[in-house]
Design an enzyme around this catalytic site. Structure first.
Site, mmCIF file in Angstrom:
data_model
loop_
_atom_site.group_PDB
_atom_site.id
_atom_site.type_symbol
_atom_site.label_atom_id
_atom_site.label_comp_id
_atom_site.label_asym_id
_atom_site.label_seq_id
_atom_site.Cartn_x
_atom_site.Cartn_y
_atom_site.Cartn_z
ATOM 1 N N HIS A 6 27.714 28.973 36.782
ATOM 2 C CA HIS A 6 28.839 27.641 37.343
ATOM 3 C C HIS A 6 28.468 27.248 38.714
ATOM 4 O O HIS A 6 28.942 27.753 39.548
ATOM 5 C CB HIS A 6 30.325 28.085 37.121
ATOM 6 N N HIS A 8 27.772 23.371 40.967
ATOM 7 C CA HIS A 8 27.697 21.924 41.118
ATOM 8 C C HIS A 8 26.918 21.525 42.120
ATOM 9 O O HIS A 8 26.901 22.248 43.246
ATOM 10 C CB HIS A 8 29.211 21.353 41.140
ATOM 11 N N ALA A 72 31.917 18.346 39.590
ATOM 12 C CA ALA A 72 32.850 18.039 38.523
ATOM 13 C C ALA A 72 33.939 17.081 38.772
ATOM 14 O O ALA A 72 34.474 16.190 38.117
ATOM 15 C CB ALA A 72 33.526 19.343 38.084
ATOM 16 N N SER A 73 34.420 17.109 39.972
ATOM 17 C CA SER A 73 35.650 16.239 40.613
ATOM 18 C C SER A 73 34.983 14.818 40.784
ATOM 19 O O SER A 73 35.800 13.935 40.459
ATOM 20 C CB SER A 73 36.066 16.703 41.852
ATOM 21 N N HIS A 178 35.692 21.374 31.324
ATOM 22 C CA HIS A 178 35.825 21.180 33.055
ATOM 23 C C HIS A 178 36.314 19.935 33.134
ATOM 24 O O HIS A 178 35.819 18.883 32.944
ATOM 25 C CB HIS A 178 34.322 21.443 33.635
ATOM 26 N N HIS A 223 36.596 29.376 35.955
ATOM 27 C CA HIS A 223 37.741 29.710 36.807
ATOM 28 C C HIS A 223 38.551 31.033 36.322
ATOM 29 O O HIS A 223 39.638 31.136 36.144
ATOM 30 C CB HIS A 223 38.696 28.655 37.143
ATOM 31 N N GLU A 284 30.751 28.991 40.924
ATOM 32 C CA GLU A 284 31.085 27.550 41.441
ATOM 33 C C GLU A 284 30.627 27.303 42.903
ATOM 34 O O GLU A 284 31.634 26.952 43.749
ATOM 35 C CB GLU A 284 32.413 27.111 41.108
ATOM 36 N N ARG A 290 35.631 26.718 49.975
ATOM 37 C CA ARG A 290 34.289 26.882 50.603
ATOM 38 C C ARG A 290 34.345 27.933 52.019
ATOM 39 O O ARG A 290 33.056 28.006 52.720
ATOM 40 C CB ARG A 290 33.753 25.788 51.103
HETATM 41 ZN ZN LIG Z 1 33.226 23.730 38.469
#
Ligand SMILES: [Zn+2]
Length: 341
Positions: A6, A8, A72-73, A178, A223, A284, A290
């Site tokens: 996972h 991005h 993803a967002s 997702h 998640h 992720e 972060r």
């Molecule tokens: Zn994600």
């Protein structure tokens, strides 16, 4: 070998953000869409964006390969019509392909889909095929809520989704369930909408019989499975009340959770409750959270530390770090074997 299932691309070249902003504005104003040909993203820029970020963390944390997909967002399936979603999706997937071509040992692609609010998922089949067959991607991110926080699409168990699932099975690729950004002010995207969606997806699967119809279909719920492991007793009890088989038999032959849970007690619980064959290592990174945890002095999303600290067998850790991912993503396994890994 440690496979992170996972990741991005959240450090994209600046011009990608400029393009999406222009595209979104054009949708809002019903004006001309920005030309794709004007997008400027050099290999050097892509290389720098990865080397100082995801690759640096891979090296520091001792992980080897990230299953990598667009932010993803940023998917934003609630913005514009299918043509807008398709163009944006193709650009994002092509960019992932470029990252994977520049760093073939470290990244393997998973695609965004050109889902669109109100549009049947059949319209995403072509892009899935392109990404798997032409770009060598090994899976996709499937958004159960293209509306961005209003959940007005049919549940994942509805026949509406079946033609898309049948294509996934034909291509032998799993989907990570997702969601994308939240367009609903009540739901913070990553703090609420993501976890809501993970939990919602699991409950839909528990209440339906999707895997009775399509036993070869595989989903990863990210998640850490949302709220599910923490409330495992609730879901077992609900399955019983609904006259469904226990979730371990009914859902967990086809569903896998990642380890994107950002504290040790959460990971401990996940591994106590869920069969280790159903867990895929994931972080992720660089994504939702972060910062550095002041209580430990380590990055919250350095999930390898939590798994390393578990009191489980070395073989179980190896399964979670590598073998389960190779089983859930057979195309990844084939690519690695072809490379002698
Ligand atoms: Zn994600």
């Amino acid at each position: 070998m440690i496979i992170d299932c996972h990741g991005h691309y959240t450090t994209e070249p600046k011009d990608l953000h400029r393009f999406r902003k222009d595209q979104t504005e054009a949708v809002k104003n019903k004006s001309a869409l920005p030309p794709r040909a004007d997008l400027k993203m050099s290999d050097d820029e892509i290389r720098a964006s990865i080397e100082g970020a995801q690759l640096k963390f891979q090296r520091e944390r001792g992980t080897d390969l990230t299953i990598f997909s667009p932010r993803a967002s940023g998917m934003g399936h609630h913005i514009g019509d299918f043509a807008v979603s398709q163009e944006w999706t193709q650009i994002c997937n092509d960019l992932i392909h470029r990252v994977c071509a520049l760093f073939p040992k470290n990244f393997i692609g998973v695609c965004q889909l050109p889902q669109t609010q109100g549009e049947a998922p059949t319209s995403s089949i072509k892009e899935l095929e392109r990404c798997v067959k032409e770009l060598g991607f090994v899976g996709c991110n499937l958004n159960p809520d293209p509306s961005g926080g209003y959940f007005n699409a049919p549940p994942l168990t509805d026949k509406w989704w079946y033609p898309f699932y049948e294509k996934m099975i034909e291509l032998d690729v799993p989907a990570m369930i997702h969601v994308s950004a939240s367009d609903n002010a009540n739901f913070h995207a990553i703090g609420a909408h993501y976890i809501n969606a993970d939990t919602t997806a699991f409950m839909q699967l528990l209440a339906g019989d999707l895997f009775g119809d399509l036993p070869e279909l595989r989903f990863v719920i990210p998640h850490g499975g949302g709220a599910v492991p923490y409330h495992w007793g609730r879901y077992r009890g609900l399955a019983d009340m609904l006259g469904q088989p226990p979730p371990r038999e009914h859902v967990m032959r086809n569903v896998f959770f990642d380890t994107c849970v950002y504290h040790q007690p959460g990971i401990d619980l996940l591994f106590d409750v869920i069969d280790h064959d159903n867990l895929l290592f994931g972080s992720e990174m660089i994504g939702a959270v972060r910062g550095i945890d002041p209580e430990t002095g380590h990055y919250f999303d350095n999930t390898r530390r939590y798994v390393d600290a578990l009191d489980i067998s070395a073989w179980d850790k190896e399964k979670v770090f590598e073998h389960n991912a190779r089983r859930v993503y057979p195309r990844l396994d084939a690519i690695l074997k072809a490379r002698g890994r």
